[in-house]
Scaffold this active site. Sequence first.
Site: not given
Length: 157
Positions: A54, A56, A84, A87
């Site tokens: 992801h 991040e 999310c 993250c």
Amino acid sequence: MPFEESFLREAIRLSREHMEAGDGGPFAAVIVKDGNIISKGWNCVTSQNDPTAHGEVEAIRKACKTQKTFTLEGCEIYSSCEPCPMCLSTIYWARLDALYFAGSQSDAADAGFDDRFLYEEVSKDWNVRTLETEQHLQTEAQNVFNSWKNKPDRTPY
């Protein structure tokens, strides 16, 4: 450090650029230290076949590597979307000082990225989650934790 709009605009720009390039979903983040971007990350889930890639997480990995540390105290993260659960947890583990984001959970869900189920699952006790989960060999694991507690040269985190 107070919010700086240009950093959030850069995260949004990266999310569009890399989504259009086919790297992954429309998510990106930048990490800032002392008023300068020290790392950039974007979603690479589908291009790297890595569900943890992801934006991040990618930005945090790069920042830790370049800063040669596992903690990013003194840094802020600017994300194109509300993180999310994975993250957000990573942001806490990295000890970032602040999080600034643009899109919301609802915006992401509307685009097909609904994390509501994950937020609900994480808050449950392990024995009532949807994922079949069992605990075994707890004593052996506790012995390792006890060794860690007594390890004189451990690096706390």
